[in-house]
Design an enzyme around this catalytic site. Structure first.
Site, short mmCIF file in Angstrom:
data_model
loop_
_atom_site.label_atom_id
_atom_site.label_comp_id
_atom_site.label_asym_id
_atom_site.label_seq_id
_atom_site.Cartn_x
_atom_site.Cartn_y
_atom_site.Cartn_z
N HIS A 33 0.86 -1.19 0.00
CA HIS A 33 0.00 0.00 0.00
C HIS A 33 0.89 1.23 0.00
O HIS A 33 1.34 1.71 1.05
CB HIS A 33 -0.91 -0.05 1.24
CG HIS A 33 -1.93 1.05 1.29
ND1 HIS A 33 -3.08 0.97 2.03
CD2 HIS A 33 -1.97 2.27 0.70
CE1 HIS A 33 -3.78 2.07 1.90
NE2 HIS A 33 -3.12 2.89 1.10
N HIS A 35 1.39 4.93 -2.40
CA HIS A 35 1.05 5.81 -3.51
C HIS A 35 2.33 6.50 -3.94
O HIS A 35 2.93 7.24 -3.15
CB HIS A 35 0.03 6.87 -3.06
CG HIS A 35 -1.23 6.26 -2.50
ND1 HIS A 35 -2.36 6.07 -3.26
CD2 HIS A 35 -1.52 5.79 -1.26
CE1 HIS A 35 -3.30 5.52 -2.50
NE2 HIS A 35 -2.82 5.33 -1.28
N HIS A 213 -9.24 0.81 -1.59
CA HIS A 213 -9.28 1.41 -0.25
C HIS A 213 -10.72 1.25 0.28
O HIS A 213 -11.69 1.55 -0.43
CB HIS A 213 -8.99 2.91 -0.31
CG HIS A 213 -7.55 3.26 -0.49
ND1 HIS A 213 -6.77 2.73 -1.47
CD2 HIS A 213 -6.75 4.11 0.21
CE1 HIS A 213 -5.54 3.24 -1.39
NE2 HIS A 213 -5.50 4.09 -0.38
N GLU A 216 -11.20 3.14 5.68
CA GLU A 216 -10.18 4.06 6.22
C GLU A 216 -10.93 5.10 7.05
O GLU A 216 -10.81 5.16 8.26
CB GLU A 216 -9.40 4.72 5.07
CG GLU A 216 -8.36 5.74 5.54
CD GLU A 216 -7.65 6.47 4.39
OE1 GLU A 216 -8.18 6.46 3.27
OE2 GLU A 216 -6.58 7.06 4.65
N ASP A 294 1.77 3.97 2.88
CA ASP A 294 0.73 4.80 2.27
C ASP A 294 1.34 5.98 1.51
O ASP A 294 1.52 5.90 0.30
CB ASP A 294 -0.27 5.27 3.34
CG ASP A 294 -1.65 5.60 2.78
OD1 ASP A 294 -1.86 5.40 1.57
OD2 ASP A 294 -2.51 6.07 3.55
N ASP A 295 1.63 7.06 2.20
CA ASP A 295 2.23 8.27 1.60
C ASP A 295 3.37 8.72 2.50
O ASP A 295 3.23 9.70 3.26
CB ASP A 295 1.17 9.38 1.49
CG ASP A 295 -0.02 8.95 0.66
OD1 ASP A 295 0.09 8.91 -0.58
OD2 ASP A 295 -1.07 8.59 1.25
N1 LIG Z 1 -4.58 7.42 2.48
C1 LIG Z 1 -5.23 7.63 1.33
N2 LIG Z 1 -6.56 7.40 1.27
C2 LIG Z 1 -7.22 7.62 0.13
N3 LIG Z 1 -6.66 8.08 -0.98
C3 LIG Z 1 -5.35 8.33 -0.97
N4 LIG Z 1 -4.53 8.78 -1.93
C4 LIG Z 1 -3.30 8.86 -1.41
N5 LIG Z 1 -3.32 8.47 -0.13
C5 LIG Z 1 -4.58 8.13 0.17
ZN LIG Z 2 -3.70 4.73 0.48
#
Ligand SMILES: Nc1ncnc2[nH]cnc12
Ligand SMILES: [Zn+2]
EC number: 3.5.4.2
Length: 353
Positions: A33, A35, A213, A216, A294-295
């Protein structure tokens, strides 16, 4: 897990002490996971802005970093999409991808399934070929160059109409883009999985693997829809399943992978603090959870940082950490041969923080 050898013993001799002073090798894991646009570090944002002659609305790194205080998913997405303005050429996408792979290799990542958001670039006038080729050209040699096998996932923005996603998926298939799966991301609440039934049917028909996703910020019902209506094999995040005991039982029975992102959940206020994160309860319930970043440029860390902070807060045992790593490998879309290689690597080592 059979050969799992437990924690490092205390050093007893000078030689042992010297050996233990060598920095520990991180656990070999699969990152499922991630991005790629969320790996854009502030320094790279400024470097790309300069290269492309783009004026940023921040005077410098400090002012940009001050924006990394999020109140919820949308407040993060606003900055995430705005910062993508610096990505203009194939080279920009390639440089971003290389920077992630280099850092991920140091974090112990040995296989990565990397999402990109083509619609977020098309809407800015960037040709589909530039973003796909920029990322994919680097992924093509990631195993030789970084020891990381990779799969590219085309993620679709759930706050846009399904027709837009269908059109872009059609273009990706027509150009033979090297994607192995599709995903669904962006603003969750109000955009349930059921909105994308035709998209997932089309991707399945094309032989792509399926993830989305769900759970969340959205409720457990979004996870159920993703499974029942989209037919996904994996759920990204999924933490809200803990609100629904019947769903937990179903996920455990079916060994559905949940790609959990602890530092992301804290920074986006899905949980109050890391100590409140449900990961230990999810493990205890027998859920198939893995740890992901994630990011990472926005949420304070890569996969090794997520493990380190979890360990400091929850005192995760070596067994728990090895289980999380093994789950990540089993839950990947890698070939059975690659999974066996990675599991052998994991089982053949001592686990240290
Ligand atoms: N945590 C996240 N949830 C949904 N969309 C995303 N795009 C990038 N990070 C995300
Ligand atoms: Zn994500």
């Amino acid at each position: 897990m059979d050969n799992f050898s437990g924690g490092s013993p205390m050093p007893e001799t000078d030689t042992d002490a010297a050996v233990s002073a060598v920095p520990a090798k991180p656990l070999p894991v699969a990152e499922l996971h991630l991005h790629i646009e969320g790996t854009l570090q502030p320094e790279l944002i400024f470097a790309l802005a300069e290269r492309n002659g783009i004026a940023l609305p921040y005077s410098g790194l400090d002012e940009l970093r001050q924006k990394y205080e999020f109140t919820d998913l949308q407040s993060f997405l606003d900055l995430y999409y705005a910062n993508m303005a610096v990505l203009r050429t194939e080279q920009d996408f390639a440089d971003m991808t290389r920077a992630y792979l280099e850092r991920a290799a140091a974090a112990g990542v040995r296989h990565a399934e990397i999402m990109m958001d083509p619609q977020a670039h098309l809407s800015r006038g960037i040709p589909l070929e530039a973003c796909v080729k920029g990322v994919a050209s680097v992924l093509a040699t990631s195993e030789e160059e970084y020891g990381i096998s990779t799969i590219l996932i085309a993620a679709f923005l759930r706050d846009l109409p399904e027709d837009s996603a269908l059109e872009v998926l059609g273009r990706l298939l027509a150009m033979n883009a090297p994607i192995g799966a599709i995903g669904l991301d962006s603003a969750e609440v109000g955009n349930p999985p059921s909105k994308f039934e035709r998209l997932y049917a089309k991707a399945r028909e094309a032989g792509l693997r399926l993830t989305a996703h769900a759970g969340e910020e959205g409720s457990a019902s979004y996870i159920i829809e993703a499974l029942d209506i989209l037919g996904v094999e994996r759920i990204d995040h999924g933490i809200r399943c803990m609100d629904d005991p019947d769903l937990v039982e179903r996920l455990v029975d079916a060994r559905v992978p949940l790609t959990v992102c602890p530092l992301s959940n804290v920074r986006l206020r899905a949980v109050d603090t890391l100590a409140d994160h449900p990961l230990p309860a999810m493990l205890a319930a027998g859920l198939n959870v893995s740890v992901n970043s994630d990011d990472p440029a926005y949420f304070g860390g890569y996969v090794d940082d997520n493990f380190a902070q979890l360990t400091s807060v929850f005192d995760l045992s070596d067994f728990d950490k090895a289980r999380l790593a093994a789950n990540s490998i089993h839950s990947s879309f890698a070939s059975e041969e690659r999974k066996a290689e990675l599991l052998a690597e994991l089982n053949g080592r001592e686990v240290v923080d």
